[in-house]
Design an enzyme around this catalytic site. Sequence first.
Site, PDB file in Angstrom:
ATOM      1  N   HIS A  40       0.824  -1.208   0.000  1.00 30.52           N
ATOM      2  CA  HIS A  40       0.000   0.000   0.000  1.00 30.52           C
ATOM      3  C   HIS A  40       0.857   1.256   0.000  1.00 30.52           C
ATOM      4  CE1 HIS A  40       1.157  -0.608   4.106  1.00 30.52           C
ATOM      5  NE2 HIS A  40       0.436  -1.716   4.155  1.00 30.52           N
ATOM      6  N   CYS A  43       1.121   7.540   0.786  1.00 32.11           N
ATOM      7  CA  CYS A  43       1.344   8.848   0.151  1.00 32.11           C
ATOM      8  C   CYS A  43       0.129   9.297  -0.648  1.00 32.11           C
ATOM      9  CB  CYS A  43       2.542   8.798  -0.774  1.00 32.11           C
ATOM     10  SG  CYS A  43       3.774   7.600  -0.292  1.00 32.11           S
ATOM     11  N   ARG A  71       2.905 -15.100  -6.873  1.00 36.04           N
ATOM     12  CA  ARG A  71       4.273 -15.130  -6.329  1.00 36.04           C
ATOM     13  C   ARG A  71       4.446 -16.172  -5.221  1.00 36.04           C
ATOM     14  NH1 ARG A  71       6.134  -8.687  -6.736  1.00 36.04           N
ATOM     15  NH2 ARG A  71       5.788  -8.582  -8.993  1.00 36.04           N
ATOM     16  N   VAL A  81       0.432  -9.221  14.827  1.00 37.53           N
ATOM     17  CA  VAL A  81       1.482  -9.879  15.603  1.00 37.53           C
ATOM     18  C   VAL A  81       1.434  -9.309  17.014  1.00 37.53           C
ATOM     19  CG1 VAL A  81       3.942 -10.341  15.793  1.00 37.53           C
ATOM     20  CG2 VAL A  81       2.872 -10.159  13.532  1.00 37.53           C
ATOM     21  N   ASP A 273      10.459   1.912   6.872  1.00 37.72           N
ATOM     22  CA  ASP A 273      10.377   3.025   7.825  1.00 37.72           C
ATOM     23  C   ASP A 273      10.741   2.632   9.248  1.00 37.72           C
ATOM     24  OD1 ASP A 273       9.406   4.258   5.579  1.00 37.72           O
ATOM     25  OD2 ASP A 273       7.424   4.701   6.386  1.00 37.72           O
ATOM     26  N   TRP A 424      20.894  27.584 -20.793  1.00 38.78           N
ATOM     27  CA  TRP A 424      21.599  27.351 -19.533  1.00 38.78           C
ATOM     28  C   TRP A 424      20.547  26.835 -18.575  1.00 38.78           C
ATOM     29  CZ3 TRP A 424      26.748  27.487 -19.187  1.00 38.78           C
ATOM     30  CH2 TRP A 424      27.495  28.366 -19.982  1.00 38.78           C
TER      31      TRP A 424
END
Lengths: 441, 441
Positions: A40, A43, A71, A81, A273, A424
């Site tokens: 997820h 943001c 997978r 947990v 995180d 530039w």
Amino acid sequence: MEKLIIIGGGAAGMTAASWARRLKPDLDITVLESTKMVSHAPCGIPYFTEGLFDDESLFMTYTPDYFIEKRKINVKINSIVEEVDLKSRILVVKENQDRIKYEFDNLLLSMGAKPKKINSDGEKIFYVHHPAEATHLRQKLWGFNRIAIIGGGILGIEMAEALRARGKRVIMIHRGKYLLNKMLDEDMGKVVTEKVSSEVELRLSEELVNVEEGGRIVITDKGKYEVDATIVAIGVEPNIDLVKNQLRIGETGAIWTDDHMRTSVKGVYAAGDVAEATNIITKKPDWVPFAPVANKMGFVAGNNIGGKNVIFPGVLGTMITKFEEYIIGKTGLTEVDAKKHGLKTVSATVHHKTRARYYPDSKDIIVKLIAEANSMRIIGAQIIGEEEVLGRLNMLAAVIQKGFTAEDLFFVETGYVPPVNRVWDVVTLAARKLYTGVGGE
Amino acid sequence: MEKLIIIGGGAAGMTAASWARRLKPDLDITVLESTKMVSHAPCGIPYFTEGLFDDESLFMTYTPDYFIEKRKINVKINSIVEEVDLKSRILVVKENQDRIKYEFDNLLLSMGAKPKKINSDGEKIFYVHHPAEATHLRQKLWGFNRIAIIGGGILGIEMAEALRARGKRVIMIHRGKYLLNKMLDEDMGKVVTEKVSSEVELRLSEELVNVEEGGRIVITDKGKYEVDATIVAIGVEPNIDLVKNQLRIGETGAIWTDDHMRTSVKGVYAAGDVAEATNIITKKPDWVPFAPVANKMGFVAGNNIGGKNVIFPGVLGTMITKFEEYIIGKTGLTEVDAKKHGLKTVSATVHHKTRARYYPDSKDIIVKLIAEANSMRIIGAQIIGEEEVLGRLNMLAAVIQKGFTAEDLFFVETGYVPPVNRVWDVVTLAARKLYTGVGGE
């Protein structure tokens, strides 16, 4: 069969799971995710709140079923947990009403971060945290008129944009003297502050004292504000409670890791995180709780668990946000950061345009570069602009990561076509100003 | 007093003049410019033709008067250098009706490039060259309906966009089997070709035989086309006629220079589109006639003439152009280039989006990366996208210039915010595909 358990199915956890799977087809991989969503992207919550999309499944890159079927990763959603014993290598997990024990050979801690809380609590005090709560959050917020946001960091200004777009009146209370003060130096931060203050009632240098009446009264050291609700966006902290007494916690407060994303306990990795890393410039511990870092840490952890030797190079602290037409980015150190680390710096700031002077709809862009005083190595960059900020920011992240000097950066062979820049380029001019001391085009 | 003469007041010449002036306040600097404009930008001609602006003075960054008054540079416009004698260090210059002799201590050759010509001539055959001719060119072109463009390179497609925007019917004749075939590999070039062919009558793999009736009949090896006028855009060549027998010409046909922009004759420098340089990747002579390179060569020449030791690092061949909503960039070597130089390569191409999947108005972007097969050093990049191409291109130019491997590039700490990219940036994904061999998000 060798068992890998991953706590937390966000960016880091699912990336690690996918790479471990690729490298070890026989590995038994279980991901324990406390919410209903995996891979997820928190943001997106401000943009969901703004009403730019309505389908909350879009918060996920892939669904739990995708990981399970394609997978062969055993994803358990709504699995909390409750206990972790790193010594005996056992977890206790609440799944529905049951408590289930899991054993592991390797464990990846990727529980992410959580919002810092204030002392008060109430029905009209909101935190912006997990996409799984976004629908509820949005329904509530859309029902209010005047909303206080506590905190003028990235999340604060993104939520302010969203609420303004919904026609809400926003009062923002920020203890710094300018917005984004952990991301930008004052000169750049003031540009953002001025912009935001045109849309929002801004209270700077005000310290929150309390929120009362369940979110309807905000009391600061300078005033008292009546609102319909309060959003608290005063930062995040690593979600380490489950394990904090069982392994080394770094000086940033996140879980210490080495450059393979190993923690201080054998067979236990941390990524995302929840994990601390080393700053590439200062070589000191640093904590950068953003998705691209989490993904790469997950990649490194998953590869190492899978038996490949992959090294995480460390963090720079790249950040980017948007307020209305301003896109605001930073990578490396600010002048304030550099000073804290005892580095002497020089800086150059260039105000420029994003297109040739004769090309329609040219926008403003400001680039500030910071170099170490003697080596002239680029160590930081800040950009505010209305287009083409992202690529320039990423360019400067690459430049800092590899130790370019101002001269090196000046000589990068940039492209030029009138609809997208000046001959530039603004980055070249800022580098030239550092390198030669001379401004102008 | 020490005398510097500069032939050609374009990007390279005026930049060199300005830096020489800064470093040597007493230097007598004269710029001889054959047209009425200096510091001009020919890149703007297609957009002027499109009608996006009308004031031709906008082609100049600064006016001749600005240089004369503010920078004490003796700019002579409408001054045509007729003879150069590098041995006796004398020039003969036609100014109005007079022929004037100039002597110099240092000379900078910055005569630029000129369009390659076809054998035919006529009132309705046009070249796109100097901004001083842009008003005339535009007035003429606006009066035609069906226009042939010979050449499907950068200038060809930019002129095609301009003419289509003016409602003209365009037939483009190109001898390559896809457009931009000197800039892009076939896989990427075909994307551009398909786009352009939706707007333009495209004749690929056709060789021009002749243009007849003053520009109104185009004859190729495959057909004969009746048009109102013909634009020739078959490339440019260095403008060396004035000096070609007096100094070393490099194998690219441009004036040989060393890394100080010195030519083979003492006290004579060359910079800009007239000058050859060394390719950073192949270490072989290369010629990159684009404004950012010209400016930097001018900077190097001006600094060295001014007494500072500045080294030009060489060229990569960064190019960027636009056709309608597609922005198309390339830096470093294509696979075709690499093969010519005997380099074994691997490549990875990623089709991605420019914004989060839930964020409105997300655009397509394609990034192709090319690495040297064994070292996995990035040596080339091609991008086609609708936004945020420029910054990514410049990032990749920096990456190539400093020898990043695919792994290094993958680990660059890119930024992420949903309105401007995906959490796995397209460049990161392409680098990951090269580094790991695995695609997908």
